[in-house]
Design a protein around this motif. Structure first.
Motif, PDB file in Angstrom:
ATOM      1  N   GLN A   1       0.726  -1.294   0.132  1.00  0.00           N
ATOM      2  CA  GLN A   1      -0.243   0.318   0.127  1.00  0.00           C
ATOM      3  C   GLN A   1       0.708   1.481   0.206  1.00  0.00           C
ATOM      4  N   LEU A   2       2.091   0.648   0.842  1.00  0.00           N
ATOM      5  CA  LEU A   2       3.419   2.197   0.992  1.00  0.00           C
ATOM      6  C   LEU A   2       3.669   2.838  -1.064  1.00  0.00           C
TER       7      LEU A   2
ATOM      8  N   LEU B   1      -6.031   0.630  -4.755  1.00  0.00           N
ATOM      9  CA  LEU B   1      -5.796   2.219  -5.003  1.00  0.00           C
ATOM     10  C   LEU B   1      -7.327   2.829  -4.529  1.00  0.00           C
ATOM     11  N   VAL B   2      -8.703   1.375  -5.269  1.00  0.00           N
ATOM     12  CA  VAL B   2      -9.855   1.283  -5.008  1.00  0.00           C
ATOM     13  C   VAL B   2     -10.095   1.578  -3.513  1.00  0.00           C
TER      14      VAL B   2
ATOM     15  N   ARG C   1      -4.466 -12.553 -11.934  1.00  0.00           N
ATOM     16  CA  ARG C   1      -4.473 -11.934 -13.835  1.00  0.00           C
ATOM     17  C   ARG C   1      -5.604 -11.359 -14.475  1.00  0.00           C
ATOM     18  N   LEU C   2      -7.304 -12.194 -13.685  1.00  0.00           N
ATOM     19  CA  LEU C   2      -7.962 -11.585 -13.956  1.00  0.00           C
ATOM     20  C   LEU C   2      -8.618 -10.567 -13.194  1.00  0.00           C
ATOM     21  N   LEU C   3      -7.800 -10.210 -12.059  1.00  0.00           N
ATOM     22  CA  LEU C   3      -8.514  -8.473 -11.205  1.00  0.00           C
ATOM     23  C   LEU C   3      -7.273  -7.752 -11.617  1.00  0.00           C
ATOM     24  N   PHE C   4      -6.045  -7.723 -11.695  1.00  0.00           N
ATOM     25  CA  PHE C   4      -5.065  -7.272 -12.323  1.00  0.00           C
ATOM     26  C   PHE C   4      -4.335  -7.619 -13.492  1.00  0.00           C
TER      27      PHE C   4
ATOM     28  N   ALA D   1      10.892  -4.025 -22.754  1.00  0.00           N
ATOM     29  CA  ALA D   1      10.148  -2.704 -22.187  1.00  0.00           C
ATOM     30  C   ALA D   1       8.690  -3.157 -22.284  1.00  0.00           C
ATOM     31  N   VAL D   2       8.201  -3.422 -20.792  1.00  0.00           N
ATOM     32  CA  VAL D   2       7.264  -3.736 -20.218  1.00  0.00           C
ATOM     33  C   VAL D   2       6.106  -3.269 -19.542  1.00  0.00           C
ATOM     34  N   VAL D   3       4.862  -2.920 -20.006  1.00  0.00           N
ATOM     35  CA  VAL D   3       4.075  -2.148 -18.719  1.00  0.00           C
ATOM     36  C   VAL D   3       3.373  -3.146 -17.385  1.00  0.00           C
ATOM     37  N   GLU D   4       3.643  -3.007 -16.191  1.00  0.00           N
ATOM     38  CA  GLU D   4       3.081  -3.776 -15.255  1.00  0.00           C
ATOM     39  C   GLU D   4       1.648  -3.358 -15.335  1.00  0.00           C
ATOM     40  N   THR D   5       1.287  -4.054 -14.885  1.00  0.00           N
ATOM     41  CA  THR D   5      -0.104  -4.412 -14.464  1.00  0.00           C
ATOM     42  C   THR D   5      -0.324  -3.267 -13.164  1.00  0.00           C
ATOM     43  N   ASN D   6       0.653  -1.903 -12.155  1.00  0.00           N
ATOM     44  CA  ASN D   6      -0.084  -1.203 -11.586  1.00  0.00           C
ATOM     45  C   ASN D   6      -0.016  -0.074 -12.771  1.00  0.00           C
ATOM     46  N   GLY D   7       1.113   0.205 -14.251  1.00  0.00           N
ATOM     47  CA  GLY D   7       0.943   0.882 -14.894  1.00  0.00           C
ATOM     48  C   GLY D   7       2.080   1.395 -14.980  1.00  0.00           C
ATOM     49  N   SER D   8       3.216   1.280 -14.482  1.00  0.00           N
ATOM     50  CA  SER D   8       5.299   2.155 -14.844  1.00  0.00           C
ATOM     51  C   SER D   8       5.723   0.703 -15.535  1.00  0.00           C
TER      52      SER D   8
END
Length: 224
Positions: free
Chosen positions: A26-27, A35-36, A85-88, A133-140
């Motif tokens: 969370q940090l 995030l929600v 994978r379904l959630l994120f 280069a990879v876009v991670e599940t958190n957008g980074s």
């Protein structure tokens, strides 16, 4: 005023406890569900502070219900990778060998300008300098530069074959079957398998599934 200060202090300590229960992730950069949870908790906490006529339990009970749901989802994703994978979602390759994957960018609704901005944040100003280069599940975005050599690509994690991983390291299912036979293990016994395009790999078994090979600093090293 004293009551307001006491309510604020109590809410602060309880929300701090709630965030501590949800863990260290969370940090940092958050997944969508995290995030929600954070947004909802902050809103409920503000209601408790700004509305002294309401009992504290009116906000604190929903806060800890959200914490319980977050812990439940975390446990579910740990035990069942398909749920994660379904959630994120899954990490997505946007550059491979210096070439931008335009179709992938379009599916992510990720503009070229957005990609270049993300690369500049990694001190990369030319996509041709990027091996992967990879876009991670958190957008980074995660970047491996060409000068760093071929990256290790995760192929198996927690006994699950990662979708699209074998083509990225220029391997196929037959190669993977041969490797597992060579290491005398099954896919379910593998905690993590990392593979380079050149054939070098790192295999880490699950703790309850020891393999007969000699261990080197927690990893088994191999060649094609």
């Amino acid at each position: 005023m004293l009551i307001l200060m006491l309510r604020t202090l109590m809410v602060y300590l309880l929300i701090l406890l709630a965030m501590r229960l949800m863990g260290k992730r969370q940090l940092g950069e958050l997944q969508p569900a995290e995030l929600v949870s954070t947004i909802l908790i902050s809103n409920l906490a503000s209601i408790s502070i700004e509305s002294p006529e309401l009992p504290l339990t009116a906000s604190l009970v929903p806060v800890f219900l959200i914490v319980a749901l977050e812990l439940f989802l975390s446990g579910l994703c740990f035990c069942w990778p398909k749920a994660a994978r379904l959630l994120f979602g899954s990490p997505v390759t946007v550059i491979r060998d210096g070439k931008i994957c335009r179709e992938t960018l379009r599916s992510l609704r990720f503009g070229t300008g957005d990609l270049l901005e993300a690369l500049r944040g990694k001190d990369v100003f030319d996509p041709a300098q990027v091996s992967w280069a990879v876009v991670e599940t958190n957008g980074s975005i995660s970047v491996c530069k060409t000068e760093d050599g071929d990256p290790f690509i995760p192929v198996i994690a927690d006994g699950q074959l990662l979708k699209g991983a074998l083509p990225l390291c220029r391997k196929d299912a037959q190669w993977l079957e041969f490797l597992l036979r060579k290491e005398k293990c099954t896919r379910e016994q593998v905690l993590l398998l990392l593979v380079r395009a050149g054939g070098e790999y790192r295999l880490i078994p699950k703790e309850n599934s020891p393999l007969p090979q000699k261990r080197i600093r927690g990893l088994w090293k191999g060649q094609k």
